[in-house]
Write a protein that holds these residues in place. Structure first.
Motif, PDB file in Angstrom:
ATOM      1  N   ASP A   1      -3.870  10.241  -6.424  1.00  0.00           N
ATOM      2  CA  ASP A   1      -3.553  10.327  -7.663  1.00  0.00           C
ATOM      3  C   ASP A   1      -3.837   9.003  -8.745  1.00  0.00           C
ATOM      4  O   ASP A   1      -4.512   8.133  -8.179  1.00  0.00           O
ATOM      5  CB  ASP A   1      -1.924   9.455  -7.079  1.00  0.00           C
ATOM      6  N   LEU A   2      -3.845   9.433 -10.012  1.00  0.00           N
ATOM      7  CA  LEU A   2      -4.234   9.074 -10.889  1.00  0.00           C
ATOM      8  C   LEU A   2      -3.259   8.848 -11.889  1.00  0.00           C
ATOM      9  O   LEU A   2      -1.814   9.535 -11.480  1.00  0.00           O
ATOM     10  CB  LEU A   2      -5.560   9.843 -11.956  1.00  0.00           C
TER      11      LEU A   2
ATOM     12  N   ILE B   1      -7.136   4.546 -10.747  1.00  0.00           N
ATOM     13  CA  ILE B   1      -6.797   4.844  -9.073  1.00  0.00           C
ATOM     14  C   ILE B   1      -4.978   4.614  -8.681  1.00  0.00           C
ATOM     15  O   ILE B   1      -4.988   3.205  -9.054  1.00  0.00           O
ATOM     16  CB  ILE B   1      -6.999   5.188  -8.304  1.00  0.00           C
ATOM     17  N   ASN B   2      -3.783   5.273  -8.811  1.00  0.00           N
ATOM     18  CA  ASN B   2      -2.855   4.739  -8.384  1.00  0.00           C
ATOM     19  C   ASN B   2      -2.192   4.775  -6.972  1.00  0.00           C
ATOM     20  O   ASN B   2      -1.299   4.551  -6.658  1.00  0.00           O
ATOM     21  CB  ASN B   2      -1.469   5.266  -9.170  1.00  0.00           C
TER      22      ASN B   2
ATOM     23  N   SER C   1      -4.848   0.601 -10.132  1.00  0.00           N
ATOM     24  CA  SER C   1      -4.379   0.218 -11.155  1.00  0.00           C
ATOM     25  C   SER C   1      -3.423  -0.481 -10.967  1.00  0.00           C
ATOM     26  O   SER C   1      -3.548  -1.677  -9.604  1.00  0.00           O
ATOM     27  CB  SER C   1      -3.287   1.607 -11.623  1.00  0.00           C
ATOM     28  N   ASP C   2      -2.240  -1.709 -11.357  1.00  0.00           N
ATOM     29  CA  ASP C   2      -2.162  -2.260 -11.349  1.00  0.00           C
ATOM     30  C   ASP C   2      -0.819  -2.565  -9.985  1.00  0.00           C
ATOM     31  O   ASP C   2      -0.868  -3.301  -9.233  1.00  0.00           O
ATOM     32  CB  ASP C   2      -1.266  -3.368 -12.502  1.00  0.00           C
TER      33      ASP C   2
ATOM     34  N   LYS D   1      -1.339  -4.673  -6.177  1.00  0.00           N
ATOM     35  CA  LYS D   1      -0.266  -5.281  -5.816  1.00  0.00           C
ATOM     36  C   LYS D   1      -0.369  -4.299  -3.916  1.00  0.00           C
ATOM     37  O   LYS D   1      -0.176  -5.366  -3.163  1.00  0.00           O
ATOM     38  CB  LYS D   1       1.105  -4.620  -6.583  1.00  0.00           C
ATOM     39  N   ARG D   2      -0.239  -3.633  -4.067  1.00  0.00           N
ATOM     40  CA  ARG D   2       0.010  -2.901  -2.689  1.00  0.00           C
ATOM     41  C   ARG D   2      -0.792  -3.602  -1.737  1.00  0.00           C
ATOM     42  O   ARG D   2      -0.816  -3.227   0.018  1.00  0.00           O
ATOM     43  CB  ARG D   2       0.457  -1.410  -3.561  1.00  0.00           C
TER      44      ARG D   2
END
Length: 500
Positions: A232-233, A297-298, A340-341, A345-346
């Motif tokens: 996922d982007l 990248i998400n 991604s930010d 965090k995850r």
């Protein structure tokens, strides 16, 4: 396709189909699967003469129900090894296959190395094989079209054949269904099937499996292929001229490593690949304008696929040209910097968990990890942050000592994570190289494709069509380009996980 019977020694094989669009060599590969007689030893009588590998079926006049006679000696059955120490170099070829733990090779059915190398890489994914074993599930006719269904079944059966055999397998049915689903792979030139692009084959097969194996009603794994390969982007799209800015989301099945004069390493190519320019209509300007797209990248997959963008269309010669530039890639890849930010965090909690590496065990959030990562970067010619880190040779030695002291304590825990249910695993952003698909030659539509696959026992095998060859791990990263030798075109990495 006429159906014939084949008499060999005391055996009679009825209802053997001949695909007259393929060469007689392909028919011999089918008989090899049935009888164990290699194609080069087969002598098949047709119209009072021997069947040649390149004969024209239309001139042979083979009729429906005709009986063909075959002569030839089958391969010997592999005997169980005797007790006592046995060295790999002293083993017969088929015993060596069992010893190193890899599957069978695939016969080249006429410029099909692009397909064989793709299949061997994807066959190394046990989770994909598990999902295929459960197929077909009950589906409504409008969920999956017939050609996708048949290609998925053929993939499942081919994977099963590779697992059951040590002799090379003839992927006849798979090739037939692939060409039915995607006719571009059936292109002919002067009556001969053309070489095709392995990346296109990989992409189309993954897409087909993603549609077939999708099960919205399944609570266990509703979208197996996306979980295994989907990326996922999230992208920031900005127009410098008008100041307009928007956010876009998309899912892809591979990342691109763009190659230019400034790119010497995979990290640099990925950074270029996540940035792009596009021209589209600007509402505020009332005309087309240039937009800059910056992606991150998400969400990460279990297996990360990276394509080296080595081919481009050369207008002067009206054909695909190849970039031969050497681009190094690591055995262990950290994609944290491309996330991604939100994803970072995850990843924070999993990255605090001790993780077993092939050469060191460390705690991600310690400064020692940053020191070691910078040291690895130096070896690869990457810029590091020595000015800010303040690291010294003594710091590195202390970090390596810490890694060594933790190695034995964490190894058993790390191994048990792989056996845990998928819901109990957490991704860390660290990936291990498990497969490389290489290309040798100057054009994507010519040359030769080969798969280099890491086995579950940690050994690497080069799958050159029907010839599997054990390799050393040191040889794998040397496939980075710079000449006419095999060079990485697609790399597949497997995620390192920790218990949740």
């Amino acid at each position: 396709m006429p159906t014939v019977s084949v008499k060999w020694q005391k055996e009679l094989y009825p209802n053997v189909e001949i695909d007259t669009s393929q060469s007689p060599y392909v028919f011999k590969c089918q008989l090899y699967d049935l009888t164990g007689v290699p194609p080069e030893r087969q002598k098949i009588m047709v119209k009072g003469g021997l069947l040649k590998d390149d004969a024209d079926w239309s001139k042979l006049g083979v009729k429906e129900g005709q009986k063909l006679m075959m002569m030839g000696t089958a391969d010997e059955i592999v005997k169980a090894p005797e007790k006592g120490p046995i060295f790999a170099e002293d083993m017969p070829e088929e015993e060596l296959v069992i010893h190193v733990g890899h599957s069978a090779g695939l016969f080249n059915l006429g410029n099909t190395c692009y397909m064989n190398s793709t299949v061997q890489c994807l066959h190394s994914v046990p989770e994909l094989k598990s999902a295929l074993i459960k197929y077909p599930r009950p589906v409504r006719s409008n969920e999956v079209d017939q050609t996708s269904h048949l290609l998925t079944v053929a993939t499942r059966d081919l994977f099963n054949d590779l697992d059951k055999n040590v002799k090379p397998v003839a992927p006849m049915r798979f090739l037939t269904e692939l060409r039915k689903k995607y006719p571009q792979f059936a292109q002919l030139h002067n009556g001969v099937y053309m070489q095709q692009d392995a990346e296109e084959c990989w992409t189309q097969l993954i897409y087909t499996l993603s549609q077939s194996l999708k099960s919205p009603s399944s609570s266990e794994d509703p979208d197996a292929v996306k979980r295994l390969f989907g990326i996922d982007l999230v992208s920031r799209v900005h127009c410098p001229e008008s100041g307009e800015e928007s956010t876009e989301a998309e899912s892809v099945y591979s990342l691109k490593c763009h190659i230019s004069q400034e790119v010497n390493h995979l990290h640099e190519g990925l950074k270029h690949g996540l940035k792009s320019e596009l021209e589209k209509a600007s509402p505020s300007l009332g005309r087309s304008s240039l937009y800059l797209k910056d992606s991150r990248i998400n969400d990460l997959p279990r297996y990360l696929t990276i394509q080296f963008v080595r081919f481009f269309w050369k207008r002067e010669s009206n054909q695909k040209a190849k970039i031969l530039r050497k681009v190094d890639y690591p055995l262990e890849l950290d994609v944290y910097d491309f996330c991604s930010d939100d994803l970072r965090k995850r990843l924070e909690v999993p990255r605090r968990t001790p993780l077993q590496f092939s050469h060191l065990t460390i705690h991600f959030q310690t400064s020692n990890f940053k020191i070691l990562r910078d040291e690895e970067g130096k070896k690869l010619g990457l810029k590091t942050s020595d000015k800010n880190s303040g690291s010294t040779d003594n710091d590195v030695k202390m970090a390596e000592a810490e890694a060594s002291s933790n190695r034995s304590g964490n190894s058993s825990k790390s191994e048990s994570v792989e056996d845990a249910p998928e819901k109990e695993k957490a991704l860390t952003g660290i990936y291990d190289l498990v497969a490389v698909l290489t290309h040798k030659g100057r054009s994507a539509d010519s040359g030769h494709y080969v798969a280099w696959v890491k086995q579950e026992n940690g050994k690497w095998i080069q799958f050159d069509d029907d010839n599997p060859i054990p390799q050393r791990e040191d040889d794998i990263t040397r496939l980075s380009g710079g000449g006419d030798w095999h060079m990485a075109y697609i790399c597949m990495y497997k995620a390192r996980v920790v218990p949740m």
